[in-house]
Design an enzyme around this catalytic site. Structure first.
Site, PDB file in Angstrom:
ATOM      1  N   THR A  86     -82.369-114.037 -43.270  1.00 37.78           N
ATOM      2  CA  THR A  86     -81.812-114.175 -44.628  1.00 37.78           C
ATOM      3  C   THR A  86     -82.993-114.349 -45.595  1.00 37.78           C
ATOM      4  O   THR A  86     -83.582-113.371 -46.013  1.00 37.78           O
ATOM      5  CB  THR A  86     -80.825-115.358 -44.726  1.00 37.78           C
ATOM      6  OG1 THR A  86     -81.432-116.530 -44.209  1.00 37.78           O
ATOM      7  CG2 THR A  86     -79.557-115.055 -43.956  1.00 37.78           C
ATOM      8  N   LYS A 135     -83.683-117.301 -36.706  1.00 34.13           N
ATOM      9  CA  LYS A 135     -83.737-117.175 -38.171  1.00 34.13           C
ATOM     10  C   LYS A 135     -83.421-118.553 -38.752  1.00 34.13           C
ATOM     11  O   LYS A 135     -82.754-119.377 -38.125  1.00 34.13           O
ATOM     12  CB  LYS A 135     -82.753-116.141 -38.694  1.00 34.13           C
ATOM     13  CG  LYS A 135     -81.269-116.451 -38.595  1.00 34.13           C
ATOM     14  CD  LYS A 135     -80.639-117.427 -39.556  1.00 34.13           C
ATOM     15  CE  LYS A 135     -80.953-117.163 -40.997  1.00 34.13           C
ATOM     16  NZ  LYS A 135     -80.220-118.189 -41.857  1.00 34.13           N
ATOM     17  N   THR A 157     -79.893-126.010 -35.104  1.00 29.53           N
ATOM     18  CA  THR A 157     -79.941-125.568 -36.490  1.00 29.53           C
ATOM     19  C   THR A 157     -80.170-124.073 -36.503  1.00 29.53           C
ATOM     20  O   THR A 157     -80.673-123.511 -35.547  1.00 29.53           O
ATOM     21  CB  THR A 157     -81.053-126.279 -37.275  1.00 29.53           C
ATOM     22  OG1 THR A 157     -80.904-125.953 -38.657  1.00 29.53           O
ATOM     23  CG2 THR A 157     -82.427-125.860 -36.818  1.00 29.53           C
ATOM     24  N   GLU A 170     -88.359-122.288 -46.697  1.00 30.01           N
ATOM     25  CA  GLU A 170     -88.270-121.829 -48.088  1.00 30.01           C
ATOM     26  C   GLU A 170     -89.237-122.559 -49.021  1.00 30.01           C
ATOM     27  O   GLU A 170     -89.153-123.774 -49.196  1.00 30.01           O
ATOM     28  CB  GLU A 170     -86.848-122.032 -48.611  1.00 30.01           C
ATOM     29  CG  GLU A 170     -85.872-121.000 -48.085  1.00 30.01           C
ATOM     30  CD  GLU A 170     -84.437-121.306 -48.484  1.00 30.01           C
ATOM     31  OE1 GLU A 170     -84.160-122.408 -48.988  1.00 30.01           O
ATOM     32  OE2 GLU A 170     -83.583-120.421 -48.267  1.00 30.01           O
ATOM     33  N   ASN A 212     -83.789-121.965 -54.230  1.00 29.01           N
ATOM     34  CA  ASN A 212     -82.463-122.502 -54.004  1.00 29.01           C
ATOM     35  C   ASN A 212     -81.638-122.654 -55.262  1.00 29.01           C
ATOM     36  O   ASN A 212     -80.465-123.011 -55.201  1.00 29.01           O
ATOM     37  CB  ASN A 212     -82.562-123.806 -53.226  1.00 29.01           C
ATOM     38  CG  ASN A 212     -82.920-123.509 -51.793  1.00 29.01           C
ATOM     39  OD1 ASN A 212     -82.167-122.836 -51.102  1.00 29.01           O
ATOM     40  ND2 ASN A 212     -84.092-123.962 -51.362  1.00 29.01           N
ATOM     41  N   SER A 227     -77.451-115.663 -56.429  1.00 26.31           N
ATOM     42  CA  SER A 227     -77.439-114.675 -57.509  1.00 26.31           C
ATOM     43  C   SER A 227     -78.221-113.440 -57.097  1.00 26.31           C
ATOM     44  O   SER A 227     -78.726-113.338 -56.001  1.00 26.31           O
ATOM     45  CB  SER A 227     -78.002-115.279 -58.782  1.00 26.31           C
ATOM     46  OG  SER A 227     -79.308-115.758 -58.551  1.00 26.31           O
TER      47      SER A 227
END
Lengths: 381, 381
Positions: B144, B166, B177, B257, B376, B381
């Site tokens: 992702t 992932k 997780t 991230e 995040n 969007s």
């Protein structure tokens, strides 16, 4: 105005050079009586600063006649040398105001793990001129990363309460958060002050969870001078203390470090109040949801993912979630379009219906922003 | 390479148009046998996605012959319609590969609270060509916000394990997780697979806490084909599963991230292992400490403030804290100068000595950065 709104108090705020940023950094509040009843609630963090350890001893007998507060240093994790600084500060205030050292509360706020220099504290206390209109300066002197001072007053029938607060980061209570001093001229014994204060903080400061980080120095203090000569109705007094605590808590939320949204998380139809608070706090601590709100993104899946980590009573597949009045999740399925949600305003209301009882609680938090990261990556430099 | 390193597996990764960003978004892994033993661990979040609910039923008998995974949608909080999509996906894979539907595991990842379209899934499964070297493509298809695929292999004596993973956000386990598929050609019955997998995830994925946010879709699956014909020593097999889980967990940490630091929090001399994990996790979830590390600021007071919120056994005023080898806090007082700590490297080691026993645990996390907030706030969007 602040802690000198009620009769029977004198205060001062002055600059003694503790804060790198400059500005006032020492505050004193003196209860002139005729009563000297006091109550306080403290951080539940096991890592307690030296002034917390000292003040917990002072308040044990329900008597305190003065409180001295400094910004520019937390005096936490500073060992026996740090405790001696706290003790010497209380002694200096007692000598200055002709009080007993063990009736002087001490509060500190600032960086953890640095020694607080004693000399400027002693010099500042020596020169301090407390006055009946010093409350505004005192409120300035306790600020750290706050952008403005927080004060509030509530007037009863012939008596009143005034207060000041600081706190913009490390803002998650348990019990109490940040530094708050409330003063009243009502004639209320210490045990009733304590009950009113605990009742009030439980539904105000204790439900403010801006960043999930519990401080080592939190203290909320209530001093009563009795100078009005009035003994208020207990319920009325408790309501007034709750009102002023709630007002100050929401002022802290509105000025939280780097925040661009004030988020109220209201959990309804919970099996009990503890469940409602647990659910609200879990959402309040979810970085992904808080970052989404910063981006004006009504990402309700992150609300449910946070709720799902709690042990509260509910059916995970029969929850409703509304954001600013739009029911984006109905019975665990997509409801109204998330595109209908307007997150442009600073105020965000998240309504979580657990459909498991009749209890309700609101937890207040802020969004997670670039500015929060920036302020807190540069705090000690 | 990935899930086709071990003998007895075929896989594929292809693009079916689920991901807004484009790229491969559907992966299939087929266990060709002769055995079809399987084990899996799942998120402990009570908010579970439809594929989790389905896969928990499939794995109950210790048999699974295929797993299908999609990115581009979590299929979580999508109600009965969403569950039908999961079920129909498993049916389509079973028809394609001539298997029983109840032996097909399903995993999904992506945005919560949006329906997953069934048509592209069915069309993709219909056209999929699984091959003995399809593991690399499968690893691509489950990504992702990952910046690159994560794969790992471990070779035993005549048998091997390969895997893919992932996960870059909502990265805090309990138990398991993110999405992970491990395949082995060792001949191991399902009960032993389960024991080895739980033992391995407990000390790897379960101690990775990048952002404190527990997912609704986490699943770690281990499939055994027995194609090597070798029954490995149980301890040796367990060690190999632990090694590959740890390697993949640290790959996830390194690609979390927006992160700019990989932080290992090692708690030593704890009264028990649970205490050590609790202390490490509390520090891992402290936004103020994580933001300080982003700013290369060794703010050890924030470490102690986080430790102090736990119920672990320790004396809050007799803790040592070292950061990258510099003992900045000794027995609860300032130790070596914080100026000696170099936080420029990506790797950060925090050593917390509780002086209360002999147990140790390490928890892995990342710093809190501008980029984390940015990614995040714009995810959906």
């Amino acid at each position: 105005m602040s802690v000198t709104h009620a009769k029977g108090f004198a205060a001062v705020g002055l600059e003694i050079g503790l804060k790198n940023s400059g500005g006032k950094d020492l505050a004193l509040v003196h209860n002139l009586g005729p009563r000297n009843a006091a109550a306080a609630v403290f951080t539940s963090n096991r890592a307690k600063a030296n002034p917390i350890i000292w003040s917990q001893q002072v308040i044990a007998d329900g008597i305190a006649t003065a409180i001295v507060l400094n910004s520019g240093g937390a005096n936490c994790y500073t060992g026996s040398r740090g405790f001696q600084v706290t003790h010497a500060t209380a002694e200096a205030v007692a000598a200055k105001l002709d009080l007993s050292t063990t009736d002087v509360l001490v509060c500190s706020t600032g960086l953890i793990g640095e020694q607080l220099p004693l000399e400027p504290l002693l010099a500042g206390i020596e020169t301090a001129q407390l006055t009946a209109d010093g409350g505004a300066d005192a409120a300035l002197a306790i600020m750290t990363t706050d952008s403005h001072p927080k004060t509030s007053v509530v007037d009863g029938a012939g008596w009143s309460i005034g207060g000041m607060a600081k706190g913009a980061g490390m803002l998650a209570p348990g019990l109490a958060t940040m530094l708050v001093v409330l003063t009243t001229d009502a004639d209320v014994p210490a045990s009733d002050l304590d009950a009113a204060l605990r009742s009030a903080t439980r539904v105000s400061f204790d439900r403010l969870d801006s960043d999930g980080c519990m401080s080592t120095n939190d203290q909320v203090t209530l001093l009563a001078s009795g100078a009005s000569g009035i003994v208020p109705d207990a319920a009325e007094f408790r309501a007034a203390v709750t009102t002023i605590c709630l007002d100050l808590a929401l002022q802290l939320q509105a000025d939280a470090e780097g925040s661009s949204h004030d988020i109220s998380i209201e959990t309804v139809n919970a099996a009990n109040e503890d469940d409602a608070v647990m659910v609200g706090r879990s959402v309040a601590r979810n970085n992904l949801f808080k970052a989404a709100v910063f981006g004006n993104d009504p990402n309700w899946g992150r609300v449910l993912a946070a709720v799902g980590t709690t042990s509260a009573t509910f059916d995970p597949y029969d929850i409703d979630v509304s954001i600013n009045g739009v029911m984006v999740c109905r019975s665990g399925e997509p409801g109204q379009s998330r595109d209908l949600v307007d997150l442009a305003p600073r105020a965000v209301h998240v309504l979580i219906d657990l459909k498991s009882g009749t209890d309700t609680a609101t937890v207040w938090t802020n969004d997670l922003t670039h500015d929060y990261v920036h302020e807190n990556s540069a705090y000690s430099s």
